[in-house]
Design a protein around this motif. Sequence first.
Motif, short mmCIF file in Angstrom:
data_model
loop_
_atom_site.label_atom_id
_atom_site.label_comp_id
_atom_site.label_asym_id
_atom_site.label_seq_id
_atom_site.Cartn_x
_atom_site.Cartn_y
_atom_site.Cartn_z
N TYR A 196 0.88 -1.17 0.00
CA TYR A 196 0.00 0.00 0.00
C TYR A 196 0.92 1.22 0.00
O TYR A 196 1.84 1.31 0.81
N THR A 197 0.67 2.15 -0.91
CA THR A 197 1.56 3.31 -1.01
C THR A 197 0.76 4.60 -1.06
O THR A 197 -0.27 4.67 -1.74
N PHE A 198 1.23 5.60 -0.34
CA PHE A 198 0.58 6.91 -0.37
C PHE A 198 1.62 7.98 -0.67
O PHE A 198 2.66 8.05 -0.01
N VAL A 199 1.32 8.82 -1.68
CA VAL A 199 2.19 9.93 -2.04
C VAL A 199 1.68 11.17 -1.33
O VAL A 199 0.55 11.62 -1.56
N ALA A 200 2.48 11.72 -0.45
CA ALA A 200 2.06 12.83 0.39
C ALA A 200 2.04 14.16 -0.35
O ALA A 200 2.86 14.41 -1.23
N ASP A 201 1.09 14.99 0.01
CA ASP A 201 1.04 16.38 -0.47
C ASP A 201 1.55 17.26 0.67
O ASP A 201 0.83 17.48 1.64
N ILE A 202 2.75 17.75 0.54
CA ILE A 202 3.33 18.57 1.60
C ILE A 202 2.91 20.03 1.49
O ILE A 202 2.59 20.68 2.48
N TYR A 203 2.88 20.56 0.27
CA TYR A 203 2.61 21.99 0.09
C TYR A 203 1.13 22.35 0.20
O TYR A 203 0.78 23.41 0.71
N GLY A 204 0.27 21.50 -0.30
CA GLY A 204 -1.16 21.79 -0.27
C GLY A 204 -1.68 22.36 -1.58
O GLY A 204 -0.94 22.95 -2.36
N VAL A 205 -2.95 22.15 -1.82
CA VAL A 205 -3.61 22.62 -3.04
C VAL A 205 -3.52 24.15 -3.11
O VAL A 205 -3.82 24.85 -2.14
N GLY A 206 -3.07 24.64 -4.25
CA GLY A 206 -2.94 26.08 -4.44
C GLY A 206 -1.59 26.62 -4.03
O GLY A 206 -1.29 27.80 -4.26
N ASN A 207 -0.75 25.78 -3.43
CA ASN A 207 0.56 26.23 -2.96
C ASN A 207 1.72 25.48 -3.61
O ASN A 207 2.85 25.57 -3.14
N ARG A 208 1.46 24.76 -4.67
CA ARG A 208 2.51 23.96 -5.28
C ARG A 208 3.43 24.80 -6.15
O ARG A 208 2.97 25.73 -6.82
N PRO A 209 4.72 24.51 -6.13
CA PRO A 209 5.69 25.31 -6.89
C PRO A 209 5.44 25.26 -8.39
O PRO A 209 4.97 24.25 -8.92
N THR A 210 5.79 26.34 -9.06
CA THR A 210 5.64 26.40 -10.51
C THR A 210 7.01 26.43 -11.20
O THR A 210 7.09 26.27 -12.41
N ASN A 211 8.08 26.65 -10.42
CA ASN A 211 9.43 26.65 -10.99
C ASN A 211 10.42 26.34 -9.87
O ASN A 211 10.05 26.24 -8.70
N TYR A 212 11.69 26.18 -10.23
CA TYR A 212 12.70 25.79 -9.24
C TYR A 212 12.89 26.85 -8.16
O TYR A 212 13.10 26.52 -6.99
N SER A 213 12.81 28.12 -8.54
CA SER A 213 12.98 29.19 -7.56
C SER A 213 11.87 29.13 -6.52
O SER A 213 12.10 29.24 -5.31
N ASP A 214 10.65 28.94 -7.00
CA ASP A 214 9.49 28.83 -6.13
C ASP A 214 9.61 27.59 -5.24
O ASP A 214 9.32 27.64 -4.04
N ALA A 215 10.08 26.49 -5.83
CA ALA A 215 10.26 25.25 -5.07
C ALA A 215 11.28 25.44 -3.96
O ALA A 215 11.10 24.96 -2.83
N GLY A 216 12.37 26.15 -4.28
CA GLY A 216 13.40 26.40 -3.28
C GLY A 216 12.87 27.17 -2.09
O GLY A 216 13.20 26.87 -0.93
N GLN A 217 12.03 28.16 -2.36
CA GLN A 217 11.46 28.97 -1.28
C GLN A 217 10.49 28.15 -0.43
O GLN A 217 10.53 28.21 0.80
N LYS A 218 9.63 27.39 -1.11
CA LYS A 218 8.62 26.62 -0.38
C LYS A 218 9.24 25.48 0.42
O LYS A 218 8.88 25.23 1.57
N ALA A 219 10.19 24.79 -0.20
CA ALA A 219 10.87 23.72 0.52
C ALA A 219 11.68 24.30 1.68
O ALA A 219 11.72 23.73 2.78
N GLY A 220 12.30 25.46 1.44
CA GLY A 220 13.08 26.11 2.48
C GLY A 220 12.24 26.48 3.69
O GLY A 220 12.70 26.39 4.84
N TYR A 221 10.99 26.86 3.44
CA TYR A 221 10.09 27.20 4.54
C TYR A 221 9.88 26.00 5.46
O TYR A 221 9.97 26.13 6.70
N PHE A 222 9.63 24.84 4.87
CA PHE A 222 9.37 23.66 5.69
C PHE A 222 10.64 23.16 6.37
O PHE A 222 10.58 22.59 7.46
#
Length: 256
Positions: free
Chosen positions: A78-104
Motif C-alpha cells: 500500500y503506497t501513499f504519495v504525500a502532499d506537503i505543500y497543499g492545493v494552491g501552494n505547489r511550486p511552478t518553478n525551481y525558484s518557487d520550489a526552493g522557497q517553499k521547501a526552504g520554509y518547511f
Amino acid sequence: MKSKFTLLLVLALAIQNKAMAQLKSIDYNDEQQKLSGYVAKPSKELKNKPGVLLLPAWMGIDDHAKESASELANLGYYTFVADIYGVGNRPTNYSDAGQKAGYFKKNITEYQKRITLALEQLIKQGANPEEIVVMGYCFGGTGAIEAARAAMKVKGIVSFHGGLSRDDTRTINPISARVLVLHGADDPYESEAEIKAFQNEMRTAKADWEMVYYANAVHSFTDKNAGTDTSKGAAYNEKADERSWKALLEFLKEVL
C-alpha cells in the motif's frame, strides 16, 4: 513485422496504464489547508499489508513519485504519495520550489505535521499501521529523516539523495526506526561536515542505520528529468538509480 511491433507497443502501453491506473487522488486537510495526495493499492496485497509513505522532491507530487508508488503497489505494498505543500501552494518553478521547501526545512514541526497527516491517510487506505516505511526523494528524503527524528511510529526510513543537516540546537532523541540513506558520492549539496554530523547524530540516537554511496553520482541521481550534466550538481545517473531502487526493495523485504 509492423503489425507485431504495433501489438507490442499496445501491450506495453496497456501495462503502463494499468500500473498508473492504481493511483487514486485522496483529499484531506491540515486545518484550513486542503491537501491532495495519491494512494496506490496493490491488486494482490502481501500477507501483513505493509505500507510505504512516499514523500516527493521539492517540486511536489510529480510523475517520478507517482511511478514509484505504482511500482511498489505492483509488488504488494500500500503506497501513499504525500502532499506537503497543499492545493494552491505547489511550486511552478525551481525558484518557487526552493522557497517553499526552504520554509518547511526552517519550520520542521510543520513539515513533520504534514508527514504525520499523510501517514494517517496511508493507514486509512488499508496499510497495516505496524508495518510502514517512509521514503523520500531529495526534499522528501529530508522529510523521511525528519520522520525518524520525530520518532514517528514506523519501522523504516529511506532517504534518496536527501538533505541530512540538522540545527545543532535541536535535541537528539533515540531513533527506533531502521534508517537507510542512499547518497551520491559526489553530491555537492551535502558537505563533509554535514555528513559527519549526521552520522554522529545517528550514533548518538542509537539508530540502526546505514549509508550507501554511489560512484559518479551527484544530487537527484534518480530523477530522469535532471539531465546528465554532473557539473550542475544535480543529474540523473542510471546505475545509481537502478542500484538504489534495488537497495530499497531489499530494505523493504527485511524491515517489513
